[in-house]
Design a protein around this motif. Structure first.
Motif, PDB file in Angstrom:
ATOM      1  N   ASN A   1      -5.676  -6.484  -4.422  1.00  0.00           N
ATOM      2  CA  ASN A   1      -6.202  -5.708  -5.550  1.00  0.00           C
ATOM      3  C   ASN A   1      -6.015  -4.207  -5.338  1.00  0.00           C
ATOM      4  OD1 ASN A   1      -7.490  -5.650  -8.120  1.00  0.00           O
ATOM      5  ND2 ASN A   1      -9.410  -5.056  -7.149  1.00  0.00           N
ATOM      6  N   ASN A   2      -5.717  -3.812  -4.089  1.00  0.00           N
ATOM      7  CA  ASN A   2      -5.613  -2.380  -3.776  1.00  0.00           C
ATOM      8  C   ASN A   2      -4.241  -1.976  -3.263  1.00  0.00           C
ATOM      9  OD1 ASN A   2      -8.428  -0.834  -3.914  1.00  0.00           O
ATOM     10  ND2 ASN A   2      -8.832  -2.958  -3.315  1.00  0.00           N
ATOM     11  N   ILE A   3      -3.195  -2.742  -3.619  1.00  0.00           N
ATOM     12  CA  ILE A   3      -1.852  -2.296  -3.249  1.00  0.00           C
ATOM     13  C   ILE A   3      -1.619  -0.911  -3.845  1.00  0.00           C
ATOM     14  CG2 ILE A   3      -0.854  -4.602  -2.978  1.00  0.00           C
ATOM     15  CD1 ILE A   3       0.345  -4.304  -5.775  1.00  0.00           C
ATOM     16  N   GLY A   4      -1.063  -0.037  -3.065  1.00  0.00           N
ATOM     17  CA  GLY A   4      -0.813   1.315  -3.540  1.00  0.00           C
ATOM     18  C   GLY A   4      -1.984   2.259  -3.372  1.00  0.00           C
TER      19      GLY A   4
ATOM     20  N   ALA B   1       2.338   0.675   5.101  1.00  0.00           N
ATOM     21  CA  ALA B   1       3.000   1.979   5.031  1.00  0.00           C
ATOM     22  C   ALA B   1       2.041   3.026   5.593  1.00  0.00           C
ATOM     23  CB  ALA B   1       3.376   2.315   3.588  1.00  0.00           C
ATOM     24  N   PRO B   2       2.275   3.498   6.825  1.00  0.00           N
ATOM     25  CA  PRO B   2       1.405   4.531   7.410  1.00  0.00           C
ATOM     26  C   PRO B   2       1.599   5.862   6.691  1.00  0.00           C
ATOM     27  CG  PRO B   2       2.754   3.421   9.077  1.00  0.00           C
ATOM     28  CD  PRO B   2       3.326   3.071   7.743  1.00  0.00           C
TER      29      PRO B   2
ATOM     30  N   GLU C   1       5.303   0.143  -7.850  1.00  0.00           N
ATOM     31  CA  GLU C   1       5.279   0.800  -6.543  1.00  0.00           C
ATOM     32  C   GLU C   1       5.541  -0.225  -5.434  1.00  0.00           C
ATOM     33  OE1 GLU C   1       1.989   3.190  -3.910  1.00  0.00           O
ATOM     34  OE2 GLU C   1       2.027   3.584  -6.070  1.00  0.00           O
ATOM     35  N   ASN C   2       4.926  -1.403  -5.555  1.00  0.00           N
ATOM     36  CA  ASN C   2       5.133  -2.477  -4.578  1.00  0.00           C
ATOM     37  C   ASN C   2       6.597  -2.906  -4.550  1.00  0.00           C
ATOM     38  OD1 ASN C   2       2.865  -4.874  -3.395  1.00  0.00           O
ATOM     39  ND2 ASN C   2       5.055  -5.194  -3.238  1.00  0.00           N
ATOM     40  N   ILE C   3       7.197  -3.051  -5.727  1.00  0.00           N
ATOM     41  CA  ILE C   3       8.602  -3.475  -5.818  1.00  0.00           C
ATOM     42  C   ILE C   3       9.522  -2.438  -5.181  1.00  0.00           C
ATOM     43  CG2 ILE C   3      10.492  -3.847  -7.465  1.00  0.00           C
ATOM     44  CD1 ILE C   3       8.383  -5.204  -9.305  1.00  0.00           C
ATOM     45  N   VAL C   4       9.267  -1.162  -5.429  1.00  0.00           N
ATOM     46  CA  VAL C   4      10.097  -0.099  -4.856  1.00  0.00           C
ATOM     47  C   VAL C   4       9.924  -0.050  -3.338  1.00  0.00           C
ATOM     48  CG1 VAL C   4      10.437   2.404  -4.739  1.00  0.00           C
ATOM     49  CG2 VAL C   4      10.187   1.282  -6.962  1.00  0.00           C
TER      50      VAL C   4
ATOM     51  N   GLU D   1      -3.910   4.065   5.555  1.00  0.00           N
ATOM     52  CA  GLU D   1      -2.569   3.612   5.204  1.00  0.00           C
ATOM     53  C   GLU D   1      -2.613   2.853   3.887  1.00  0.00           C
ATOM     54  OE1 GLU D   1      -3.209   2.744   8.837  1.00  0.00           O
ATOM     55  OE2 GLU D   1      -4.900   1.608   8.055  1.00  0.00           O
ATOM     56  N   LYS D   2      -1.433   2.472   3.404  1.00  0.00           N
ATOM     57  CA  LYS D   2      -1.334   1.621   2.227  1.00  0.00           C
ATOM     58  C   LYS D   2      -0.741   0.279   2.637  1.00  0.00           C
ATOM     59  CE  LYS D   2      -0.641   5.136  -1.405  1.00  0.00           C
ATOM     60  NZ  LYS D   2       0.243   5.544  -2.534  1.00  0.00           N
ATOM     61  N   TYR D   3      -1.070  -0.751   1.857  1.00  0.00           N
ATOM     62  CA  TYR D   3      -0.525  -2.077   2.114  1.00  0.00           C
ATOM     63  C   TYR D   3       0.162  -2.597   0.855  1.00  0.00           C
ATOM     64  CZ  TYR D   3      -3.245  -2.087   6.398  1.00  0.00           C
ATOM     65  OH  TYR D   3      -3.750  -1.765   7.639  1.00  0.00           O
TER      66      TYR D   3
END
Length: 393
Positions: A218-221, A261-262, A302-305, A276-278
Motif C-alpha cells: 500500500n506504500n510503494i513509492g 531503493a535506499p 513509479e513501480n514500473i519505472v 528507504e522506499k520499497y
C-alpha cells in the motif's frame, strides 16, 4: 514463447566462462523457461544433446536427487569426456547442502554450471563462503513492458493498460480469463509466502507477515522505516516491534517479492543509512492483496519505472537534494541519470513540483520527467518523455 533477450545475452556472453551462473528471482518469473531457451541455443550452435544435463528439482522425477551425494553422482556419470558438459540445476535450493555438490562439480574440467533459485538464502551462509568468487548472480524479473508488448502486440496504449492491470508473470500474461489469471497470481503469492518465507523462516504469526506485506504494498513509492511500519500496525491493533518488522521485510526481499531503493544525497554524493522506499516485483501481486480498485496510477507507474531501471542494470536510489526528493537516481558505470515519474504534468502546479528538484541539480547528467502525456516537452535541460517510449526504448 517470449525471447528474454536481455537475460539470454548475458548467458551467451558468459558461456564457457569458468564461473557458476546463478539465476535468481521470484517464483514463476521465467527462470526455468530461460534455461530451456538457452539449451535450445546451445543445440543450435553445435552442442549435442548428450552434453546437456538438466535437472528440475520441482519435478518429482528427480526427487531421488534431493541428496547432494546422489546429485553429484548423477551428474558426474553423465559428463562427456573431452567436451564441455553444460549442467542445469533448476530450483537448487530444494537440495540440502547443494553447495557441496556444486563446488565439487565446479572444480572438474569441462563443466559449465547454471543454477536457479527462488530465494536469496541460497546465496548466503555456507554457499557464499564455499563458492566465494566462483559465481555471478543474474537477478531475473517478470516480463518488461517491451517483452509483454512483443507477446501481445496491438495498440501500444491498450497493451500497456493490460500490462498495468494484469502484471507481467509470463504465464499469467497468456491467460485471457480474468478469474483464472487471478487464481494463478494468488497461487504464486501463497507459494512465496508459505513455502519460501513462512516455512523456511519458521514464522509463526502468518497474519502479521501478511499485515506487513499489505502495508508495504500500500506504500510503494513512500519513504518508510521499520519503526513507522511497527507503529502503524500497532495503532491498528497488530502490536509488534521494529525488529520483527525488519526481519519480515528482509524475508520478503530475500524471496524477491520486494525490492528496496535506499536514499542518496545528490548534493553530498553519499548514501543515507535511514529510510528507504520499497517496490513490488510484479504489480499484479499488489492488485491481488489490495484489490483492483486500489490502483494509485502515480505510484504504480513509479513501480514500473523502478523495475525497468533495475532490469537495465542500474543501481537505483531515491534522491534527496535539500528538502526536495527525486524519485530515482540511476547509477551505472560511474554515471548517473535522474528520473521523476508522474501520471501527467499538464497542470502547472504539478509541472512545477516535478521539474523543480531536477532543476536544482547542477551536474550535466541526463534528467528526465516520465509521464503518460502525449505531448511531452522539457525545460532547461530536463527532458519530458512519454513512459511508453521510455519502456520500449
Amino acid at each position: 514463447m517470449v525471447q528474454r533477450t536481455q537475460y539470454m545475452n548475458k548467458l551467451i556472453k558468459m558461456k564457457d566462462e569458468k564461473i557458476i551462473k546463478v539465476i535468481t528471482g521470484i517464483r514463476r518469473c521465467g527462470k526455468s523457461t530461460l534455461l530451456t531457451m538457452f539449451q535450445q541455443y546451445l543445440k543450435q550452435n553445435g552442442v549435442s544433446e548428450s552434453q546437456i544435463v538438466s535437472v528440475n528439482f520441482e519435478d518429482i522425477a528427480f526427487e531421488h536427487l534431493l541428496e547432494y551425494h546422489k546429485l553429484y553422482e548423477y551428474v558426474t556419470g553423465r559428463l562427456v569426456k573431452g567436451k564441455t558438459t553444460y549442467v542445469f540445476l533448476d530450483e537448487i535450493q530444494n537440495v540440502p547442502e547443494f553447495q557441496r555438490a556444486v563446488d565439487s562439480l565446479y572444480i572438474k574440467e569441462g563443466v559449465d554450471i547454471y543454477i536457479t533459485g527462488s530465494n536469496a538464502w541460497m546465496l548466503s551462509g555456507d554457499l557464499a563462503t564455499l563458492l566465494s568468487g566462483r559465481y555471478i548472480e543474474i537477478n531475473m524479473l517478470p516480463l518488461s513492458f517491451a517483452e509483454y508488448y512483443e507477446m501481445k502486440g496491438g495498440e501500444k496504449r491498450e497493451a500497456f493498460t493490460a500490462f498495468y492491470q494484469n502484471g507481467a508473470f509470463p504465464q499469467a500474461a497468456s491467460i485471457a480469463d480474468e478469474e483464472v489469471r487471478n487464481d494463478y497470481v494468488r497461487g504464486v503469492y501463497n507459494t512465496v509466502l508459505l513455502k519460501d518465507i513462512v516455512a523456511r523462516k519458521k514464522i509463526s504469526d502468518v497474519e502479521l507477515l501478511e499485515s506487513v506485506t499489505r502495508f508495504l504494498f500500500n506504500n510503494i513509492g513512500n519513504i518508510v522505516s521499520s519503526n513507522k511500519i511497527a507503529d502503524s500496525l500497532t495503532s491498528y491493533g497488530r502490536k509488534t516491534t521494529s525488529i520483527t518488522v525488519e526481519n519480515y521485510v528482509s524475508a520478503l526481499m530475500d524471496a524477491y517479492i520486494l525490492y528496496k531503493a535506499p536514499r542518496y544525497d545528490v548534493k553530498g554524493k553519499q548514501h543515507l543509512k535511514s529510510l528507504e522506499k520499497y517496490y513490488v516485483s510484479d504489480i499484479s501481486l499488489r492488485h491481488l492483496v489490495l484489490g483492483s480498485r486500489n490502483r494509485d496510477i502515480g505510484r504504480i507507474l513509479e513501480n514500473i519505472v523502478y523495475l525497468e531501471l533495475v532490469r537495465r542494470g542500474y543501481a537505483v536510489r531515491v534522491g534527496k537534494i535539500g528538502e526536495m526528493e527525486i524519485d530515482f537516481v540511476a547509477i551505472k558505470g560511474g554515471k548517473k541519470e535522474y528520473y521523476q515519474v508522474a501520471a501527467s504534468v499538464l497542470d502547472p502546479a504539478t509541472f512545477e513540483r516535478e521539474f523543480a528538484p531536477l532543476l536544482k541539480i547542477k551536474d550535466h547528467y541526463p534528467k528526465f520527467v516520465l509521464t503518460m502525456d502525449d505531448l511531452p516537452s522539457g525545460t532547461e535541460g530536463v527532458r519530458q518523455m512519454n513512459i511508453l517510449d521510455f519502456l520500449l526504448g
